[in-house]
Write an enzyme that holds these catalytic residues in place. Sequence first.
Site, PDB file in Angstrom:
ATOM      1  N   TYR A 139      72.094  35.685 -21.575  1.00 33.49           N
ATOM      2  CA  TYR A 139      70.656  35.909 -21.459  1.00 33.49           C
ATOM      3  C   TYR A 139      70.184  36.736 -22.650  1.00 33.49           C
ATOM      4  CZ  TYR A 139      71.384  34.473 -16.578  1.00 33.49           C
ATOM      5  OH  TYR A 139      71.732  33.805 -15.428  1.00 33.49           O
ATOM      6  N   HIS A 190      80.347  31.741 -15.365  1.00 35.82           N
ATOM      7  CA  HIS A 190      79.033  31.107 -15.438  1.00 35.82           C
ATOM      8  C   HIS A 190      79.139  29.583 -15.329  1.00 35.82           C
ATOM      9  CE1 HIS A 190      74.833  32.301 -17.172  1.00 35.82           C
ATOM     10  NE2 HIS A 190      74.733  31.518 -16.124  1.00 35.82           N
ATOM     11  N   PRO A 250      65.544  31.803  -5.648  1.00 37.99           N
ATOM     12  CA  PRO A 250      65.062  31.654  -4.269  1.00 37.99           C
ATOM     13  C   PRO A 250      63.556  31.474  -4.168  1.00 37.99           C
ATOM     14  CG  PRO A 250      65.514  33.957  -4.726  1.00 37.99           C
ATOM     15  CD  PRO A 250      66.007  33.180  -5.922  1.00 37.99           C
ATOM     16  N   LEU A 251      62.841  31.753  -5.259  1.00 38.71           N
ATOM     17  CA  LEU A 251      61.386  31.556  -5.279  1.00 38.71           C
ATOM     18  C   LEU A 251      60.997  30.312  -6.072  1.00 38.71           C
ATOM     19  CD1 LEU A 251      60.197  35.260  -5.707  1.00 38.71           C
ATOM     20  CD2 LEU A 251      60.272  33.883  -3.619  1.00 38.71           C
ATOM     21  N   GLY A 252      61.973  29.432  -6.305  1.00 37.61           N
ATOM     22  CA  GLY A 252      61.651  28.190  -7.001  1.00 37.61           C
ATOM     23  C   GLY A 252      61.075  28.415  -8.381  1.00 37.61           C
ATOM     24  N   GLY A 288      59.299  30.678  -9.442  1.00 39.39           N
ATOM     25  CA  GLY A 288      57.924  31.156  -9.343  1.00 39.39           C
ATOM     26  C   GLY A 288      57.003  30.274  -8.532  1.00 39.39           C
ATOM     27  N   PHE A 289      57.375  29.014  -8.298  1.00 35.52           N
ATOM     28  CA  PHE A 289      56.463  28.100  -7.615  1.00 35.52           C
ATOM     29  C   PHE A 289      56.173  28.545  -6.192  1.00 35.52           C
ATOM     30  CE2 PHE A 289      55.415  24.436  -5.002  1.00 35.52           C
ATOM     31  CZ  PHE A 289      54.349  23.901  -5.720  1.00 35.52           C
ATOM     32  N   LEU A 290      57.187  29.011  -5.469  1.00 37.14           N
ATOM     33  CA  LEU A 290      57.009  29.346  -4.058  1.00 37.14           C
ATOM     34  C   LEU A 290      56.230  30.638  -3.838  1.00 37.14           C
ATOM     35  CD1 LEU A 290      60.537  28.294  -2.728  1.00 37.14           C
ATOM     36  CD2 LEU A 290      58.394  26.992  -2.650  1.00 37.14           C
TER      37      LEU A 290
END
Length: 335
Positions: free
Chosen positions: A58, A124, A222-224, A226-228
């Site tokens: 990263y 990874h 877990p939030l897609g 940012g979408f969710l």
Amino acid sequence: MERRSIGASALTVGAIGLGCMPMSWAYAASRRDGARSLAAVHAALDLGANLLDTADMYGPFTNELLLGRVLRERRAEAFVSTKAGLMVGDQHVVANGRPPHIRRACDASLRRLQTDVIDLYQLHRVDPEVPVEETWGAMAELVAAGKVRALGFCAVGAGAGPGAGRRGDRSYAVTIGQLERAQQVFPVSAVQAELSVWSPEAVWQLLPWCAARGVGFLAAMPLGSGFLTGTLTPGQGFEADDARARHPRFTAEAMAANQVLVAGLRRVAARHGPQVTAAQVALAWVLAQGPHVVPVPGAERAAWAVENARAAEVLLTAADLAEIAALPVAVGAWD
């Protein structure tokens, strides 16, 4: 905050972790702000969201350097999880699981993180040119040397099976085979893979495998991406260096079609009070998948880290879970 075990060891973490990748990688460079990212990490630690998940790729390297600035002051409060096995080149990423590389990568991560031990060291990606037993054996040597406390395994996306597109028809068979081989060398303490309301595939294969063996599960994205959270608008567009600009679930058409998922999460959130958000319900759904599951949402701002950490306080009912289970399958390719 509730504590959850990582593997069968005595290692425990808060119910919610913090994915640090977006602070230095994958999303647009214009969003990166070192001071703001540091504030997000401190906010997460303040609320007990102590699993800090990063990787040497990263940045590359800059994400670990950023975390090192926090760990210099608050190492005792943090559970440090980083990864090796991927190298960033010019316009490409390549797997490298050769033992000499793994050893060098670990020493370099320790220096950047300003710590003398990594709590969870994750592979990874499996290098197709190196037997997983060789890579895992080198990682086990790091445990014996006292540089690492436990080992984790990152699963690649599930492969498509016949009739791809329906829930549960994608297979993690390759990953599970690799896990079985690694287990013969040294215990796997945690598996990390994508898991969310719009990407639930891990529920049918990886989670049962982990639960049966006392292995922790780290739910990535877990939030897609940012979408969710319900904060993204269909057709808003993304900067060219944002990975979502090339993701089939983030086309204007797919985002519009998938708004039904966000609407469902908002309906559930409303029943739990005006202060509960769609993002918190999405994280609470992940937590409900088992006591060995730890969601690791990314957050670039302190306010988001606080919102995510408090999702552990949202207890979904059987009716809530049934309503979420009845939501349509997400439109667009899985990966």
